[in-house]
Design a protein around this motif. Structure first.
Motif, PDB file in Angstrom:
ATOM      1  N   LYS A   3       0.839  -1.201   0.000  1.00 33.56           N
ATOM      2  CA  LYS A   3       0.000   0.000   0.000  1.00 33.56           C
ATOM      3  C   LYS A   3       0.868   1.241   0.000  1.00 33.56           C
ATOM      4  CE  LYS A   3      -2.652   0.817   3.649  1.00 33.56           C
ATOM      5  NZ  LYS A   3      -3.781   0.803   4.624  1.00 33.56           N
ATOM      6  N   VAL A   4       0.454   2.236  -0.780  1.00 30.75           N
ATOM      7  CA  VAL A   4       1.134   3.530  -0.823  1.00 30.75           C
ATOM      8  C   VAL A   4       0.073   4.613  -0.677  1.00 30.75           C
ATOM      9  CG1 VAL A   4       2.553   5.084  -2.226  1.00 30.75           C
ATOM     10  CG2 VAL A   4       2.934   2.615  -2.333  1.00 30.75           C
ATOM     11  N   VAL A   5       0.273   5.520   0.290  1.00 30.47           N
ATOM     12  CA  VAL A   5      -0.701   6.570   0.551  1.00 30.47           C
ATOM     13  C   VAL A   5      -0.018   7.923   0.462  1.00 30.47           C
ATOM     14  CG1 VAL A   5      -2.292   7.535   2.255  1.00 30.47           C
ATOM     15  CG2 VAL A   5      -2.056   5.059   2.044  1.00 30.47           C
ATOM     16  N   GLN A   6      -0.579   8.802  -0.337  1.00 27.71           N
ATOM     17  CA  GLN A   6      -0.009  10.137  -0.502  1.00 27.71           C
ATOM     18  C   GLN A   6      -0.920  11.186   0.131  1.00 27.71           C
ATOM     19  OE1 GLN A   6       1.173   9.199  -5.026  1.00 27.71           O
ATOM     20  NE2 GLN A   6       1.967  11.176  -4.302  1.00 27.71           N
ATOM     21  N   SER A   7      -0.281  12.233   0.621  1.00 26.68           N
ATOM     22  CA  SER A   7      -1.056  13.350   1.161  1.00 26.68           C
ATOM     23  C   SER A   7      -0.295  14.654   0.928  1.00 26.68           C
ATOM     24  CB  SER A   7      -1.310  13.152   2.661  1.00 26.68           C
ATOM     25  OG  SER A   7      -0.090  13.147   3.373  1.00 26.68           O
ATOM     26  N   PRO A   8      -1.010  15.775   0.768  1.00 24.01           N
ATOM     27  CA  PRO A   8      -2.458  15.798   0.598  1.00 24.01           C
ATOM     28  C   PRO A   8      -2.856  15.288  -0.778  1.00 24.01           C
ATOM     29  CG  PRO A   8      -1.542  17.966   0.203  1.00 24.01           C
ATOM     30  CD  PRO A   8      -0.388  17.086   0.602  1.00 24.01           C
ATOM     31  N   LEU A   9      -4.138  15.084  -1.009  1.00 21.47           N
ATOM     32  CA  LEU A   9      -4.586  14.654  -2.326  1.00 21.47           C
ATOM     33  C   LEU A   9      -4.544  15.812  -3.305  1.00 21.47           C
ATOM     34  CD1 LEU A   9      -7.611  12.311  -1.497  1.00 21.47           C
ATOM     35  CD2 LEU A   9      -5.247  11.708  -2.050  1.00 21.47           C
ATOM     36  N   SER A  10      -4.719  17.016  -2.765  1.00 29.42           N
ATOM     37  CA  SER A  10      -4.767  18.190  -3.614  1.00 29.42           C
ATOM     38  C   SER A  10      -4.166  19.366  -2.858  1.00 29.42           C
ATOM     39  CB  SER A  10      -6.221  18.472  -3.993  1.00 29.42           C
ATOM     40  OG  SER A  10      -6.321  19.609  -4.797  1.00 29.42           O
ATOM     41  N   LEU A  11      -3.468  20.225  -3.573  1.00 25.09           N
ATOM     42  CA  LEU A  11      -2.803  21.359  -2.932  1.00 25.09           C
ATOM     43  C   LEU A  11      -2.772  22.515  -3.926  1.00 25.09           C
ATOM     44  CD1 LEU A  11      -1.177  22.254  -0.434  1.00 25.09           C
ATOM     45  CD2 LEU A  11       0.844  21.239  -1.477  1.00 25.09           C
ATOM     46  N   VAL A  12      -3.207  23.680  -3.460  1.00 23.73           N
ATOM     47  CA  VAL A  12      -3.185  24.882  -4.296  1.00 23.73           C
ATOM     48  C   VAL A  12      -2.349  25.930  -3.581  1.00 23.73           C
ATOM     49  CG1 VAL A  12      -4.543  26.659  -5.449  1.00 23.73           C
ATOM     50  CG2 VAL A  12      -5.492  24.358  -5.170  1.00 23.73           C
ATOM     51  N   VAL A  13      -1.330  26.428  -4.263  1.00 22.20           N
ATOM     52  CA  VAL A  13      -0.444  27.432  -3.659  1.00 22.20           C
ATOM     53  C   VAL A  13      -0.176  28.525  -4.681  1.00 22.20           C
ATOM     54  CG1 VAL A  13       0.635  25.734  -2.129  1.00 22.20           C
ATOM     55  CG2 VAL A  13       1.691  26.269  -4.333  1.00 22.20           C
ATOM     56  N   HIS A  14       0.500  29.581  -4.205  1.00 18.90           N
ATOM     57  CA  HIS A  14       0.881  30.667  -5.096  1.00 18.90           C
ATOM     58  C   HIS A  14       2.310  30.466  -5.579  1.00 18.90           C
ATOM     59  CE1 HIS A  14      -2.709  33.039  -4.651  1.00 18.90           C
ATOM     60  NE2 HIS A  14      -2.646  32.886  -3.338  1.00 18.90           N
ATOM     61  N   GLU A  15       2.553  30.959  -6.749  1.00 13.17           N
ATOM     62  CA  GLU A  15       3.896  30.913  -7.321  1.00 13.17           C
ATOM     63  C   GLU A  15       4.891  31.482  -6.316  1.00 13.17           C
ATOM     64  OE1 GLU A  15       4.014  33.010 -11.067  1.00 13.17           O
ATOM     65  OE2 GLU A  15       5.331  31.483 -11.917  1.00 13.17           O
ATOM     66  N   GLY A  16       6.001  30.780  -6.160  1.00  8.58           N
ATOM     67  CA  GLY A  16       7.026  31.234  -5.222  1.00  8.58           C
ATOM     68  C   GLY A  16       6.980  30.515  -3.880  1.00  8.58           C
ATOM     69  N   ASP A  17       5.841  29.910  -3.581  1.00  5.95           N
ATOM     70  CA  ASP A  17       5.724  29.169  -2.317  1.00  5.95           C
ATOM     71  C   ASP A  17       6.576  27.901  -2.365  1.00  5.95           C
ATOM     72  OD1 ASP A  17       2.163  29.776  -1.613  1.00  5.95           O
ATOM     73  OD2 ASP A  17       3.945  31.061  -1.464  1.00  5.95           O
TER      74      ASP A  17
END
Lengths: 112, 113
Positions: A3-17
């Motif tokens: 089993k392989v689990v990734q987090s977060p499933l979704s991520l929204v950031v601003h350029e430069g972060d």
């Protein structure tokens, strides 16, 4: 079952972060952990990690593996809109021809 | 830079028909793989192939599936009688070593109607 689990499933950031993506795994006879970037179609290879504690680096991307705690992180610094993609973590076990078990991916969106 | 290629990029077929998906792995690679990705789901392993034989296969890879390396460059996946649930993106991959990094082709989108 591996089993392989990734987090977060979704991520929204601003350029430069700076972002950190996580991958934890349970696999019999662990051999390696791989990171891929998937934009429209094919997963593109980023890193392969086999040893704990040794950071792999490529430009603004870096990754490290912890075999004791069974996880890996992928860091991206100074993010750009071109980093927007799904990032996949996959684990290979100790068999003759390596089957990869993939996580569900983290969808990263970089807003200008 | 060498890359894995796949043809066709998109295949539409009727349920029950046979399809053959083709791949040309990177030329000095010895290990070959097929994976599939149903829309919105994880990439799933189907089969690995080395030295002209299957090394490992998943539960998905039943009797309807077969792989072949018909010549020194091509690697094919055949689905004998397609089902609706076979609709997916199929990726071919290759690696130089059994435990080395796998490089993926651009995929074939299979649509079964």
């Amino acid at each position: 079952e591996d089993k392989v689990v990734q987090s977060p499933l979704s991520l929204v950031v601003h350029e430069g972060d700076t972002v950190t993506l996580n991958c934890s795994y349970e696999v019999t006879n662990f051999r390696s952990l791989l990171w891929y970037k998937q934009e429209k179609k094919a997963p593109t290879f980023l890193f392969m990690l086999t040893s704990s504690g040794i950071e792999k680096k490529s430009g603004r991307l870096s990754s490290i593996l912890d075999k004791k705690e069974l996880f890996s992180i992928l860091n991206i610094t100074a993010t750009q809109t071109g980093d927007s993609a799904v990032y996949l973590c996959a684990v290979g076990s100790d068999r003759g021809a390596q089957k990869l078990v993939f996580g569900q991916g983290t969808r990263l969106t970089i807003n200008p | 830079e060498p890359e894995v290629t796949q043809t066709p990029s998109h295949q539409v077929t009727q349920m029950g028909q046979e399809v053959i998906l083709r791949c040309v792995p990177i030329s000095n690679h010895l290990y070959f793989y097929w994976y599939r990705q149903i829309l919105g789901q994880k990439v799933e392993f189907l089969v690995s192939f080395y030295n002209n034989e299957i090394s490992e296969k998943s539960e998905i890879f039943d009797d309807q599936f077969s792989v072949e390396r018909p010549d020194g460059s091509n690697f094919t996946l055949k689905i004998r009688s397609t089902k609706l649930e076979d609709s997916a993106m199929y990726f071919c991959a290759s690696s130089e070593q059994g435990f080395g990094e796998q490089f993926f082709g651009p995929g074939t989108r299979l649509t079964v109607l």
